[in-house]
Design a protein around this motif. Structure first.
Motif, mmCIF file in Angstrom:
data_model
loop_
_atom_site.group_PDB
_atom_site.id
_atom_site.type_symbol
_atom_site.label_atom_id
_atom_site.label_comp_id
_atom_site.label_asym_id
_atom_site.label_seq_id
_atom_site.Cartn_x
_atom_site.Cartn_y
_atom_site.Cartn_z
ATOM 1 N N THR A 45 40.521 12.694 66.381
ATOM 2 C CA THR A 45 39.695 12.909 67.562
ATOM 3 C C THR A 45 38.962 11.618 67.881
ATOM 4 O O THR A 45 38.742 10.789 66.981
ATOM 5 C CB THR A 45 38.699 14.068 67.338
ATOM 6 O OG1 THR A 45 38.020 14.366 68.555
ATOM 7 C CG2 THR A 45 37.688 13.727 66.255
ATOM 8 N N SER A 46 38.588 11.418 69.092
ATOM 9 C CA SER A 46 37.952 10.171 69.488
ATOM 10 C C SER A 46 36.594 10.026 68.819
ATOM 11 O O SER A 46 35.632 10.709 69.183
ATOM 12 C CB SER A 46 37.788 10.124 71.011
ATOM 13 O OG SER A 46 37.205 8.907 71.408
ATOM 14 N N ALA A 47 36.496 9.159 67.818
ATOM 15 C CA ALA A 47 35.255 8.971 67.066
ATOM 16 C C ALA A 47 35.370 7.722 66.209
ATOM 17 O O ALA A 47 35.782 7.793 65.049
ATOM 18 C CB ALA A 47 34.956 10.192 66.205
ATOM 19 N N GLU A 48 35.034 6.584 66.769
ATOM 20 C CA GLU A 48 35.051 5.345 65.980
ATOM 21 C C GLU A 48 33.892 5.336 64.972
ATOM 22 O O GLU A 48 32.839 5.901 65.244
ATOM 23 C CB GLU A 48 34.920 4.140 66.901
ATOM 24 C CG GLU A 48 36.170 3.828 67.715
ATOM 25 C CD GLU A 48 36.077 2.458 68.358
ATOM 26 O OE1 GLU A 48 36.503 1.490 67.723
ATOM 27 O OE2 GLU A 48 35.558 2.382 69.481
ATOM 28 N N PRO A 49 34.113 4.732 63.819
ATOM 29 C CA PRO A 49 35.288 3.961 63.392
ATOM 30 C C PRO A 49 36.370 4.804 62.716
ATOM 31 O O PRO A 49 37.323 4.261 62.183
ATOM 32 C CB PRO A 49 34.678 2.969 62.400
ATOM 33 C CG PRO A 49 33.591 3.772 61.739
ATOM 34 C CD PRO A 49 33.017 4.635 62.839
#
Length: 277
Positions: A45-49
């Protein structure tokens, strides 16, 4: 007649048992399935890093992806990223849509629904983004009258800061990006988030520095997996995590990811708590 009936019942029961028992015993574990299919499915899922999807190539990278690639390689399998969300990750595991979800904290509530390896994946801590010339070393140094702290509303960090701070002013924002924007525009002096997320925010901002104020409280994170009668996969993942951590692999992966974002990892707190200073 009774003897014949009893004998028939006994034979029938034995036949059923001979059919049912091997079937139960032969239920394959997730580990067996991965070895057979040569695929390890992880939630992303979109979540850096932890996870980042390149909008041009649609390729996933990040710490969680790199950890998954190492596990897959050790199984002779290919890593398969499956898009999900933090909110849906537990359900995706239960529905056998994914095999692992990295960077999922093993809370008591989650333990009721899914399983976790015994060994932690790595550790992070409550960090602070402060000005480049700040001399702050502890939370007491930050908790000064006139200091404005930015935190994301409704998070565990919001709860922690509210309990800790007695003198500084707390400013709450709807998301992490808004808090960082307030720091950039000098509407707050400090932003509090878990330190790896702060490092990535710093990479975009290029302002201030990330510190781990004392007392540092390491928070272990893990990877969620399905509950199974056969613990083979859970135990294997736990052994892998313990080995990776002992070898400093989480720090190596985190450092490599930072370099890919043109950030020098020197002096930045990593994911192995024993190396924190």
């Amino acid at each position: 007649m009774n003897t014949t009936r009893r004998a028939f019942v006994a034979v029938s029961a034995a036949v059923l048992a001979s059919i049912a028992m091997p079937a139960f015993a032969q239920v394959a574990s997730t580990l067996d399935r991965i070895k057979q299919d040569k695929q390890l499915r992880i939630g992303v899922t979109s979540a850096e890093p932890w996870f980042f999807k390149d909008p041009m190539t649609e390729k996933w990278t990040g710490v969680g992806v790199a950890m998954g690639e190492k596990l897959a390689a050790n199984l002779g399998a290919t890593l398969v990223p499956v898009e999900t969300t933090w909110a849906n990750a537990v359900a995706a595991l239960q529905a056998n849509q994914i095999d692992l979800m990295f960077v999922l904290d093993p809370t008591e509530e989650r333990r009721k629904a899914i399983d976790f390896p015994e060994a932690p994946l790595f550790y992070y801590a409550m960090g602070a983004l402060v000005s480049g010339d700040s001399q702050a070393k502890s939370w007491e140094d930050i908790d000064k009258a006139g200091t404005r702290i930015g935190v994301t509303l409704g998070t565990s960090l919001d709860k922690n800061i509210t309990a800790m701070v007695k003198n500084a002013e707390i400013n709450r924002f709807s998301n992490n990006d808004e808090a960082i924007a307030a720091f950039a525009s000098k509407r707050v002096d400090v932003v509090v988030q878990f330190h790896p997320a702060l490092v990535v925010q710093y990479s975009r901002l290029k302002l201030g520095k990330v510190i781990l104020p004392t007392l540092v409280n390491p928070v272990p994170t893990s990877a969620g997996l399905r509950k199974e009668a056969n613990p083979a996969f859970r135990d294997w993942v736990s052994e892998q995590f313990a080995s990776f951590y002992k070898q400093g692999v989480p720090d190596q992966i985190f450092g490599a990811y930072l370099k890919s974002k043109n950030i020098d990892p020197t002096g930045i707190p990593g994911l192995v708590k024993e190396a924190w200073k």
